[in-house]
Design a protein around this motif. Structure first.
Motif, short mmCIF file in Angstrom:
data_model
loop_
_atom_site.label_atom_id
_atom_site.label_comp_id
_atom_site.label_asym_id
_atom_site.label_seq_id
_atom_site.Cartn_x
_atom_site.Cartn_y
_atom_site.Cartn_z
N GLY A 154 -2.70 4.69 1.61
CA GLY A 154 -3.55 3.51 1.71
C GLY A 154 -4.01 2.91 0.41
O GLY A 154 -4.83 2.00 0.39
N TYR A 189 0.06 -4.48 7.26
CA TYR A 189 -1.39 -4.62 7.21
C TYR A 189 -1.83 -6.05 7.47
O TYR A 189 -1.16 -7.00 7.11
CB TYR A 189 -1.92 -4.17 5.83
CG TYR A 189 -1.88 -2.67 5.67
CD1 TYR A 189 -2.88 -1.86 6.18
CD2 TYR A 189 -0.82 -2.06 4.99
CE1 TYR A 189 -2.86 -0.49 6.03
CE2 TYR A 189 -0.79 -0.68 4.83
CZ TYR A 189 -1.79 0.10 5.34
OH TYR A 189 -1.76 1.46 5.19
N GLU A 200 2.89 2.03 8.05
CA GLU A 200 2.00 2.78 7.16
C GLU A 200 2.79 3.56 6.10
O GLU A 200 2.37 3.65 4.95
CB GLU A 200 1.15 3.75 7.99
CG GLU A 200 0.11 4.50 7.17
CD GLU A 200 -0.73 5.43 8.02
OE1 GLU A 200 -1.68 6.04 7.48
OE2 GLU A 200 -0.46 5.55 9.23
N TYR A 218 0.84 -1.20 0.00
CA TYR A 218 0.00 0.00 0.00
C TYR A 218 0.87 1.25 0.00
O TYR A 218 1.94 1.29 0.62
CB TYR A 218 -0.89 0.02 1.24
CG TYR A 218 -1.91 -1.10 1.27
CD1 TYR A 218 -3.24 -0.88 0.91
CD2 TYR A 218 -1.55 -2.39 1.66
CE1 TYR A 218 -4.18 -1.90 0.95
CE2 TYR A 218 -2.48 -3.42 1.69
CZ TYR A 218 -3.79 -3.17 1.33
OH TYR A 218 -4.71 -4.19 1.35
#
Length: 417
Positions: free
Chosen positions: A332, A417, A360, A328
């Motif tokens: 996102g 994730y 992230e 990602y």
């Protein structure tokens, strides 16, 4: 000679592999939905009458009515999936590698195992490989010396892809006069790049890649080093050969003789051509342990219409990998795997790489490089253009990228994730 030996072993063991190969030659591209439905109805009836798990399936009349089955469900109800028609001693155990979980054993009938052999032979001919052809098997699974001799196989086990290993295997491929390479694209790509770096050109008849996604940079390296177009074969140990690429367009043509292969969204609805879906398989020969609408865990994009290669068979536009291999961006968004691998296509002095998402906005790139590598800044710029300018990218330089338990080296790993 080796083909004759294989025929002899088949005769001794009363095998029917060659009959099944002939069956596939007659029917591939010809068999239609009517024949598929007849096979499915037979499998469903067998499953209802001989297994505990599928007893309740008597209410289902067509495949779309049946629920999708996850591997977790099979693990939790293992004995209920086994057909009472067979004794375990009569069956052939097939243990999956456990690359993305714990190893898992499926059971096959002799007929199913023979069909797996037939599938491999039939589809391998697309890449100029047939029984008895001298080939290098580039994978962690090492067969016995007897099997290697009978199959005319050179085992090239990529446990540690070091410069010494690459040099040794380059010499073995040349001295043993290997005609075809079959195996992991990460390892075959590294070998091809080593040939190129040493100004060696060695003409092969074919290259077949398995287990991992075949990236554009590996395709190009294989063309330069070996003068052939690598073809990706999509197969699993518990099922068999689900598809293989055609040489003209590199589209994955489905094995719709032996399987019903569906691409479904997260709500178990059929995806449209051009959309990514989960690969769901019904194995029409899985009589020992019926697999009806089995979720492989793989992702693919369904092709539209027919391929321009001329085959009138359904095909996959691309294999997108597995759910655990989705990367990602920092906002996102899922990034296409081919786009990620494409960034490394023309980067020189890199024999292997791996992109890992750790957070992230945190990513790590593992690199195995040759001397005089100096493209780190260029790689950062390229990946930030995909992942986001706020991506934190760090490098780890290695002598070899650690393989998974299976020996595979996926070029993408998701650890966040």
């Amino acid at each position: 000679m080796r083909k004759t030996m294989f025929k002899l072993t088949q005769k001794i063991n009363k095998g029917k592999v060659f009959e099944k190969i002939a069956y596939m030659e007659r029917n591939y591209g010809v068999i239609g939905e009517t024949e598929q439905k007849e096979k499915f109805d037979s499998l469903l009836n067998h499953a209802i009458n001989t297994t505990d798990f599928y007893k309740s399936y008597s209410k289902y009349k067509k495949i779309e009515d049946c629920p999708v089955i996850q591997k977790k469900v099979i693990k939790e109800n293992y004995d209920e999936f086994l057909s009472g028609k067979y004794n375990k001693d009569e069956l052939i155990p097939m243990t999956t590698s456990g690359s993305y979980g714990t190893p898992f054993t499926f059971y096959l009938t002799k007929q199913k195992k023979e069909m797996q052999h037939a599938e491999v032979t039939f589809f391998s001919r697309w890449a100029n490989f047939d029984i008895g052809v001298k080939h290098g098997y580039v994978a962690s699974k090492i067969k016995s010396k007897k099997d290697q001799f009978i199959q005319n196989q050179l085992s090239i086990a990529p446990f540690i892809i070091s410069e010494k290993w690459l040099s040794d295997e380059m010499q073995r491929i040349i001295s043993k006069k290997v005609k075809v390479l079959i195996g992991y694209p990460s390892a075959i790509g590294a070998i091809a790049k080593y040939f190129i770096a040493n100004n060696k050109f060695y003409e092969l008849d074919g290259v077949i890649t398995i287990s991992e996604v075949l990236t554009d940079d590996v395709r190009e390296s294989v063309r330069k080093a070996f003068g052939v177009n690598a073809l990706s074969r999509y197969s699993t140990e518990e099922l068999g050969v689900l598809s293989i690429e055609c040489e003209k367009e590199n589209k994955h043509h489905l094995n719709n003789i032996n399987y019903i292969i569906e691409l479904l969204d997260e709500n178990d609805k059929t995806v449209k051509p051009g959309e990514t879906g989960r690969v769901i398989v019904t194995d029409l020969y899985s009589y020992a342990m019926p697999l009806i609408r089995y979720d492989t865990g793989d992702l693919a994009i369904l092709g539209k219409g027919y391929c321009s290669c001329g085959l009138k068979t359904p095909y996959l536009e691309t294999l997108s990998g597995r759910k655990l291999e989705e990367i990602y961006s920092t906002d996102g968004t899922v990034i296409a795997s081919m786009a990620l691998s494409g960034q490394m296509r023309d980067i020189e002095k890199v024999t292997n790489f791996q992109l890992i998402q750790l957070g992230e906005k945190d990513y790590q790139i593992n690199l195995v490089t040759m001397k005089d590598f100096s493209s780190e800044k260029e790689i950062v710029n390229r990946y930030k253009s995909l992942l986001g300018q706020d991506a934190n990218i760090r490098f780890s330089y290695m002598e070899d990228i650690p393989p998974l338990k299976s020996g595979k080296r996926p070029y993408i790993l998701q650890k966040y994730y």
